[in-house]
Design an enzyme around this catalytic site. Sequence first.
Site, PDB file in Angstrom:
ATOM      1  CD  GLN A 194      52.971  55.348  29.770  1.00  0.00           C
ATOM      2  OE1 GLN A 194      51.952  55.168  30.636  1.00  0.00           O
ATOM      3  NE2 GLN A 194      54.369  55.070  29.615  1.00  0.00           N
ATOM      4  CG  ASP A 235      56.185  53.093  20.823  1.00  0.00           C
ATOM      5  OD1 ASP A 235      53.974  53.231  20.651  1.00  0.00           O
ATOM      6  OD2 ASP A 235      56.875  53.541  21.198  1.00  0.00           O
TER       7      ASP A 235
HETATM    8  O1  MRU Z   1      56.391  52.953  26.951  1.00  0.00           O
HETATM    9  P1  MRU Z   1      55.991  54.712  26.477  1.00  0.00           P
HETATM   10  O2  MRU Z   1      55.794  55.459  26.673  1.00  0.00           O
HETATM   11  O3  MRU Z   1      57.475  55.103  25.505  1.00  0.00           O
HETATM   12  O4  MRU Z   1      55.023  54.844  25.042  1.00  0.00           O
HETATM   13  C1  MRU Z   1      54.496  55.580  24.773  1.00  0.00           C
HETATM   14  C2  MRU Z   1      53.693  55.350  23.766  1.00  0.00           C
HETATM   15  O5  MRU Z   1      52.789  54.236  23.396  1.00  0.00           O
HETATM   16  C3  MRU Z   1      53.745  56.057  22.461  1.00  0.00           C
HETATM   17  O6  MRU Z   1      51.914  56.449  22.563  1.00  0.00           O
HETATM   18  C4  MRU Z   1      54.206  56.194  21.036  1.00  0.00           C
HETATM   19  O7  MRU Z   1      55.331  56.105  21.298  1.00  0.00           O
HETATM   20  C5  MRU Z   1      54.396  57.723  20.370  1.00  0.00           C
HETATM   21  S1  MRU Z   1      54.509  58.843  20.877  1.00  0.00           S
HETATM   22  C6  MRU Z   1      54.888  59.791  19.997  1.00  0.00           C
END
Ligand code: MRU
Length: 344
Positions: A194, A235
Amino acid sequence: MQSIRWDNGELFILDQTKLPDYVEYICCKDYQTVFEAICRLSVRGAPAIGAAAAYGLVLGAMALPKKDLTNFISQVERIAGVLMSSRPTAVNLKWAIDRMLSGLAVNKFNNYDRIINFMLQEAELIYQEDLENNKNIGYYGNKLIPPGARILTHCNAGALATAGYGTALGVIRAAAEADKKIMVYAGETRPLLQGARLTTLEMINAKIPVTLITDNMAGYLMYLKKADLIIIGADRIAANGDTANKIGTYGLAVLAKAHGLPFYVAAPLSTIDIELESGSDIPIEERSGDEVTHIAGTRVAPPGVDVWNPAFDITPAELITSIITEKGIAVPPYSKSLRKLFET
Ligand code: MRU
Protein backbone atom coordinates in the site's frame (compact mmCIF):
# COMPACT_ATOMS: atom_id res chain seq x y z
CA MET A 1 -9.61 9.79 -7.31
CA GLN A 2 -12.28 9.09 -4.71
CA SER A 3 -12.19 5.82 -2.74
CA ILE A 4 -15.98 5.43 -3.03
CA ARG A 5 -18.79 7.33 -4.70
CA TRP A 6 -22.58 6.91 -4.43
CA ASP A 7 -24.32 7.71 -7.66
CA ASN A 8 -27.99 7.24 -8.41
CA GLY A 9 -28.59 4.09 -6.35
CA GLU A 10 -25.22 2.46 -7.03
CA LEU A 11 -21.93 2.45 -5.14
CA PHE A 12 -18.77 2.92 -7.17
CA ILE A 13 -15.65 1.57 -5.48
CA LEU A 14 -12.23 2.53 -6.79
CA ASP A 15 -10.42 -0.79 -7.25
CA GLN A 16 -7.24 -0.07 -5.29
CA THR A 17 -5.78 -3.47 -6.17
CA LYS A 18 -5.24 -2.05 -9.68
CA LEU A 19 -3.45 1.12 -8.57
CA PRO A 20 -1.19 2.82 -9.49
CA ASP A 21 -1.53 1.61 -13.08
CA TYR A 22 -5.29 1.55 -13.69
CA VAL A 23 -8.06 3.77 -12.35
CA GLU A 24 -11.07 1.45 -12.47
CA TYR A 25 -14.30 1.67 -10.50
CA ILE A 26 -16.33 -1.37 -9.48
CA CYS A 27 -20.06 -0.70 -9.83
CA CYS A 28 -21.83 -2.26 -6.82
CA LYS A 29 -25.55 -2.87 -7.23
CA ASP A 30 -25.80 -5.27 -4.26
CA TYR A 31 -24.26 -5.69 -0.83
CA GLN A 32 -22.46 -8.91 -1.83
CA THR A 33 -20.31 -6.99 -4.33
CA VAL A 34 -19.43 -4.48 -1.59
CA PHE A 35 -18.60 -7.34 0.81
CA GLU A 36 -16.28 -8.95 -1.75
CA ALA A 37 -14.61 -5.61 -2.55
CA ILE A 38 -13.83 -5.08 1.14
CA CYS A 39 -12.50 -8.65 1.57
CA ARG A 40 -10.31 -8.30 -1.54
CA LEU A 41 -9.01 -4.85 -0.41
CA SER A 42 -10.39 -3.11 -3.48
CA VAL A 43 -11.57 -0.64 -0.87
CA ARG A 44 -9.34 -0.57 2.18
CA GLY A 45 -8.25 1.67 5.04
CA ALA A 46 -10.35 1.81 8.22
CA PRO A 47 -12.60 4.84 7.54
CA ALA A 48 -13.14 3.95 3.86
CA ILE A 49 -14.33 0.42 4.65
CA GLY A 50 -16.68 1.81 7.30
CA ALA A 51 -18.28 4.17 4.79
CA ALA A 52 -18.38 1.48 2.05
CA ALA A 53 -20.09 -0.97 4.41
CA ALA A 54 -22.68 1.69 5.35
CA TYR A 55 -23.57 2.16 1.67
CA GLY A 56 -23.45 -1.64 1.26
CA LEU A 57 -26.15 -1.92 3.91
CA VAL A 58 -28.30 0.58 1.99
CA LEU A 59 -27.93 -1.56 -1.16
CA GLY A 60 -28.86 -4.65 0.87
CA ALA A 61 -31.97 -2.94 2.29
CA MET A 62 -33.03 -1.66 -1.15
CA ALA A 63 -33.14 -5.21 -2.53
CA LEU A 64 -35.20 -6.75 0.30
CA PRO A 65 -38.86 -7.70 -0.11
CA LYS A 66 -41.03 -4.98 1.41
CA LYS A 67 -43.87 -6.95 2.91
CA ASP A 68 -43.30 -7.43 6.62
CA LEU A 69 -41.50 -4.68 8.55
CA THR A 70 -40.21 -6.92 11.36
CA ASN A 71 -38.80 -9.36 8.85
CA PHE A 72 -37.33 -6.48 6.83
CA ILE A 73 -35.46 -5.12 9.88
CA SER A 74 -34.17 -8.56 10.84
CA GLN A 75 -32.92 -9.09 7.27
CA VAL A 76 -31.12 -5.70 7.43
CA GLU A 77 -29.48 -6.91 10.66
CA ARG A 78 -28.43 -10.16 8.99
CA ILE A 79 -26.82 -8.25 6.10
CA ALA A 80 -25.13 -5.96 8.65
CA GLY A 81 -23.58 -9.09 10.22
CA VAL A 82 -22.29 -10.27 6.85
CA LEU A 83 -20.73 -6.89 6.03
CA MET A 84 -19.20 -6.68 9.49
CA SER A 85 -17.53 -10.06 9.04
CA SER A 86 -15.56 -8.86 5.99
CA ARG A 87 -12.56 -7.59 7.99
CA PRO A 88 -12.15 -7.93 11.76
CA THR A 89 -9.51 -5.41 12.84
CA ALA A 90 -10.66 -1.94 11.74
CA VAL A 91 -13.31 -0.89 14.25
CA ASN A 92 -14.67 1.78 11.88
CA LEU A 93 -16.52 -1.00 10.09
CA LYS A 94 -18.40 -2.01 13.25
CA TRP A 95 -18.80 1.65 14.23
CA ALA A 96 -20.44 2.56 10.91
CA ILE A 97 -22.73 -0.47 10.84
CA ASP A 98 -23.74 0.04 14.50
CA ARG A 99 -24.52 3.68 13.72
CA MET A 100 -26.76 2.67 10.82
CA LEU A 101 -28.59 0.05 12.92
CA SER A 102 -28.99 2.18 16.03
CA GLY A 103 -30.55 4.91 13.88
CA LEU A 104 -33.04 2.33 12.62
CA ALA A 105 -33.93 1.27 16.14
CA VAL A 106 -34.45 4.84 17.34
CA ASN A 107 -36.48 5.93 14.36
CA LYS A 108 -39.79 4.15 14.30
CA PHE A 109 -40.66 3.94 10.64
CA ASN A 110 -43.75 2.56 9.02
CA ASN A 111 -42.73 3.23 5.45
CA TYR A 112 -39.98 1.39 3.56
CA ASP A 113 -39.03 4.40 1.42
CA ARG A 114 -38.49 6.44 4.57
CA ILE A 115 -36.30 3.72 6.09
CA ILE A 116 -34.15 3.54 2.98
CA ASN A 117 -33.94 7.34 2.69
CA PHE A 118 -32.92 7.51 6.32
CA MET A 119 -30.23 4.84 5.82
CA LEU A 120 -28.89 6.60 2.73
CA GLN A 121 -28.71 9.92 4.56
CA GLU A 122 -26.88 8.25 7.44
CA ALA A 123 -24.36 6.63 5.06
CA GLU A 124 -23.82 10.02 3.41
CA LEU A 125 -23.28 11.65 6.80
CA ILE A 126 -20.70 8.99 7.73
CA TYR A 127 -18.87 9.77 4.50
CA GLN A 128 -19.10 13.59 4.76
CA GLU A 129 -18.17 13.68 8.44
CA ASP A 130 -15.08 11.58 7.76
CA LEU A 131 -13.87 14.12 5.22
CA GLU A 132 -14.42 16.96 7.70
CA ASN A 133 -12.77 15.01 10.51
CA ASN A 134 -9.68 14.44 8.39
CA LYS A 135 -9.34 18.16 7.70
CA ASN A 136 -9.49 18.77 11.46
CA ILE A 137 -6.93 16.02 12.10
CA GLY A 138 -4.74 17.85 9.59
CA TYR A 139 -5.29 21.14 11.39
CA TYR A 140 -4.24 19.77 14.79
CA GLY A 141 -1.51 17.51 13.47
CA ASN A 142 0.13 20.33 11.54
CA LYS A 143 0.98 21.99 14.87
CA LEU A 144 3.34 19.06 15.58
CA ILE A 145 5.23 19.23 12.30
CA PRO A 146 8.34 21.41 12.25
CA PRO A 147 9.28 23.27 9.04
CA GLY A 148 11.43 21.16 6.76
CA ALA A 149 10.42 17.91 8.51
CA ARG A 150 11.34 14.62 6.90
CA ILE A 151 8.41 12.35 7.72
CA LEU A 152 8.31 8.56 7.59
CA THR A 153 4.92 6.94 7.09
CA HIS A 154 3.75 3.37 6.64
CA CYS A 155 0.97 1.76 4.60
CA ASN A 156 -1.56 4.25 3.23
CA ALA A 157 -3.54 6.45 5.59
CA GLY A 158 -4.49 8.92 2.89
CA ALA A 159 -7.46 10.04 0.81
CA LEU A 160 -7.68 6.52 -0.62
CA ALA A 161 -8.09 5.02 2.87
CA THR A 162 -10.82 7.50 3.86
CA ALA A 163 -13.56 9.68 2.42
CA GLY A 164 -10.79 12.08 1.39
CA TYR A 165 -7.73 14.07 2.56
CA GLY A 166 -6.52 11.24 4.82
CA THR A 167 -5.47 10.92 8.45
CA ALA A 168 -1.67 10.55 8.61
CA LEU A 169 -1.44 11.87 5.05
CA GLY A 170 -3.96 14.56 6.02
CA VAL A 171 -1.46 15.87 8.57
CA ILE A 172 1.22 15.75 5.89
CA ARG A 173 -1.07 17.57 3.42
CA ALA A 174 -1.85 20.25 6.01
CA ALA A 175 1.87 20.79 6.68
CA ALA A 176 2.55 21.02 2.95
CA GLU A 177 -0.37 23.47 2.51
CA ALA A 178 1.21 25.55 5.29
CA ASP A 179 4.30 25.67 3.07
CA LYS A 180 6.51 23.93 5.61
CA LYS A 181 8.68 22.37 2.86
CA ILE A 182 8.35 18.89 4.26
CA MET A 183 9.23 15.63 2.54
CA VAL A 184 7.93 12.12 3.00
CA TYR A 185 9.51 8.68 3.18
CA ALA A 186 6.95 6.03 2.24
CA GLY A 187 7.62 2.50 3.50
CA GLU A 188 6.57 0.08 0.76
CA THR A 189 4.46 -2.03 3.18
CA ARG A 190 4.78 -5.68 2.27
CA PRO A 191 2.91 -7.84 1.58
CA LEU A 192 0.37 -5.78 -0.39
CA LEU A 193 2.50 -2.69 -0.98
CA GLN A 194 0.00 0.00 0.00
CA GLY A 195 2.92 2.37 0.66
CA ALA A 196 4.64 1.74 -2.67
CA ARG A 197 1.46 1.70 -4.76
CA LEU A 198 -0.85 4.16 -3.02
CA THR A 199 0.98 6.56 -0.69
CA THR A 200 3.58 7.46 -3.31
CA LEU A 201 0.79 8.01 -5.86
CA GLU A 202 -1.11 10.33 -3.51
CA MET A 203 2.03 12.29 -2.67
CA ILE A 204 3.05 12.63 -6.31
CA ASN A 205 -0.47 13.83 -7.23
CA ALA A 206 -0.34 16.35 -4.35
CA LYS A 207 3.16 17.47 -5.43
CA ILE A 208 4.61 16.59 -2.02
CA PRO A 209 8.19 15.27 -2.33
CA VAL A 210 8.20 11.54 -1.58
CA THR A 211 10.94 8.91 -1.45
CA LEU A 212 10.05 5.23 -1.47
CA ILE A 213 11.96 2.79 0.76
CA THR A 214 11.50 -0.92 1.45
CA ASP A 215 10.31 -1.72 4.97
CA ASN A 216 13.69 -3.08 6.07
CA MET A 217 15.41 0.26 5.29
CA ALA A 218 13.63 2.18 8.06
CA GLY A 219 16.21 1.39 10.76
CA TYR A 220 19.15 2.58 8.68
CA LEU A 221 17.16 5.67 7.64
CA MET A 222 16.80 6.60 11.32
CA TYR A 223 20.40 5.66 12.13
CA LEU A 224 21.54 8.11 9.46
CA LYS A 225 19.22 10.79 10.96
CA LYS A 226 17.33 11.12 7.68
CA ALA A 227 13.88 11.10 9.34
CA ASP A 228 12.60 13.59 11.95
CA LEU A 229 9.34 11.92 12.91
CA ILE A 230 7.02 9.05 12.12
CA ILE A 231 3.30 9.41 11.54
CA ILE A 232 0.88 6.60 10.82
CA GLY A 233 -2.87 5.91 10.76
CA ALA A 234 -4.74 3.32 12.81
CA ASP A 235 -7.29 0.56 12.41
CA ARG A 236 -8.30 0.36 16.05
CA ILE A 237 -7.10 2.17 19.17
CA ALA A 238 -7.91 0.66 22.56
CA ALA A 239 -8.92 2.83 25.55
CA ASN A 240 -5.35 2.71 26.90
CA GLY A 241 -3.89 3.97 23.57
CA ASP A 242 -2.56 0.62 22.29
CA THR A 243 -2.90 0.88 18.52
CA ALA A 244 -3.54 -1.68 15.80
CA ASN A 245 -2.23 -0.63 12.41
CA LYS A 246 -0.71 -2.23 9.34
CA ILE A 247 1.83 -4.95 10.04
CA GLY A 248 5.26 -3.34 10.45
CA THR A 249 4.01 -0.36 12.46
CA TYR A 250 5.20 -1.84 15.77
CA GLY A 251 8.72 -2.26 14.43
CA LEU A 252 8.79 1.39 13.36
CA ALA A 253 7.62 2.50 16.82
CA VAL A 254 10.41 0.50 18.50
CA LEU A 255 12.95 1.99 16.09
CA ALA A 256 11.58 5.51 16.71
CA LYS A 257 11.99 5.03 20.46
CA ALA A 258 15.56 3.76 20.01
CA HIS A 259 16.42 6.83 17.94
CA GLY A 260 14.57 9.36 20.10
CA LEU A 261 12.10 10.27 17.34
CA PRO A 262 8.45 11.27 17.89
CA PHE A 263 5.95 8.60 16.84
CA TYR A 264 2.49 9.99 16.06
CA VAL A 265 -0.80 8.21 15.38
CA ALA A 266 -3.47 10.13 13.42
CA ALA A 267 -7.02 8.79 13.54
CA PRO A 268 -10.63 9.89 13.95
CA LEU A 269 -12.61 9.08 17.11
CA SER A 270 -14.46 6.43 15.07
CA THR A 271 -11.21 4.42 15.17
CA ILE A 272 -11.05 4.52 18.98
CA ASP A 273 -12.68 1.51 20.60
CA ILE A 274 -13.19 3.06 24.01
CA GLU A 275 -14.89 -0.11 25.34
CA LEU A 276 -11.74 -2.14 24.69
CA GLU A 277 -9.30 -1.98 27.57
CA SER A 278 -6.04 -2.80 25.78
CA GLY A 279 -4.49 -3.85 22.50
CA SER A 280 -4.36 -7.51 23.48
CA ASP A 281 -8.15 -7.57 22.99
CA ILE A 282 -7.97 -6.33 19.39
CA PRO A 283 -8.68 -9.09 16.82
CA ILE A 284 -5.89 -9.28 14.27
CA GLU A 285 -6.83 -10.33 10.76
CA GLU A 286 -4.74 -13.12 9.24
CA ARG A 287 -4.79 -13.27 5.46
CA SER A 288 -3.91 -15.80 2.79
CA GLY A 289 -0.31 -16.99 2.57
CA ASP A 290 -0.38 -16.25 -1.16
CA GLU A 291 0.04 -12.56 -0.32
CA VAL A 292 3.47 -13.40 1.13
CA THR A 293 4.61 -16.06 -1.32
CA HIS A 294 3.70 -13.82 -4.26
CA ILE A 295 4.54 -10.25 -5.23
CA ALA A 296 2.16 -8.65 -7.73
CA GLY A 297 1.02 -12.10 -8.85
CA THR A 298 4.49 -13.59 -9.26
CA ARG A 299 5.53 -16.40 -6.92
CA VAL A 300 8.79 -15.60 -5.11
CA ALA A 301 8.91 -18.47 -2.57
CA PRO A 302 9.06 -22.24 -3.03
CA PRO A 303 5.62 -23.79 -3.60
CA GLY A 304 4.02 -25.17 -0.42
CA VAL A 305 6.14 -23.21 2.09
CA ASP A 306 4.40 -22.45 5.41
CA VAL A 307 3.42 -18.79 5.77
CA TRP A 308 2.20 -16.60 8.61
CA ASN A 309 0.43 -13.47 7.37
CA PRO A 310 -1.01 -11.19 10.07
CA ALA A 311 -2.32 -8.03 8.36
CA PHE A 312 -1.86 -5.80 11.43
CA ASP A 313 0.17 -5.51 14.61
CA ILE A 314 -0.23 -3.78 17.94
CA THR A 315 1.91 -0.83 18.99
CA PRO A 316 1.86 -0.45 22.78
CA ALA A 317 0.75 2.98 24.02
CA GLU A 318 4.09 3.68 25.72
CA LEU A 319 5.74 3.90 22.28
CA ILE A 320 3.27 6.52 21.02
CA THR A 321 4.15 10.20 21.52
CA SER A 322 0.63 11.45 20.86
CA ILE A 323 -2.62 10.56 19.12
CA ILE A 324 -4.01 13.20 16.76
CA THR A 325 -7.80 13.25 16.39
CA GLU A 326 -10.39 15.63 14.94
CA LYS A 327 -11.12 16.84 18.49
CA GLY A 328 -7.51 17.59 19.38
CA ILE A 329 -4.27 15.89 20.37
CA ALA A 330 -4.26 13.21 23.09
CA VAL A 331 -1.10 12.69 25.14
CA PRO A 332 -0.24 10.02 27.72
CA PRO A 333 -1.80 8.74 29.88
CA TYR A 334 -4.20 7.84 27.10
CA SER A 335 -6.70 6.10 29.37
CA LYS A 336 -7.56 9.61 30.58
CA SER A 337 -6.92 11.79 27.53
CA LEU A 338 -8.80 9.62 24.99
CA ARG A 339 -11.88 9.36 27.18
CA LYS A 340 -11.83 13.14 27.62
CA LEU A 341 -11.96 13.67 23.84
CA PHE A 342 -15.27 11.81 23.71
CA GLU A 343 -16.69 14.21 26.28
CA THR A 344 -15.85 17.40 24.34
O1 MRU B 1 -5.12 -3.56 5.05
P1 MRU B 1 -5.41 -2.10 4.85
O2 MRU B 1 -4.80 -1.54 3.61
O3 MRU B 1 -6.89 -1.81 4.98
O4 MRU B 1 -4.70 -1.37 6.07
C1 MRU B 1 -4.82 0.01 6.20
C2 MRU B 1 -4.07 0.57 7.35
O5 MRU B 1 -3.46 -0.13 8.12
C3 MRU B 1 -4.19 2.05 7.57
O6 MRU B 1 -3.03 2.56 8.13
C4 MRU B 1 -5.36 2.33 8.52
O7 MRU B 1 -6.53 1.67 8.10
C5 MRU B 1 -5.63 3.78 8.64
S1 MRU B 1 -6.35 4.46 7.19
C6 MRU B 1 -6.72 6.09 7.51
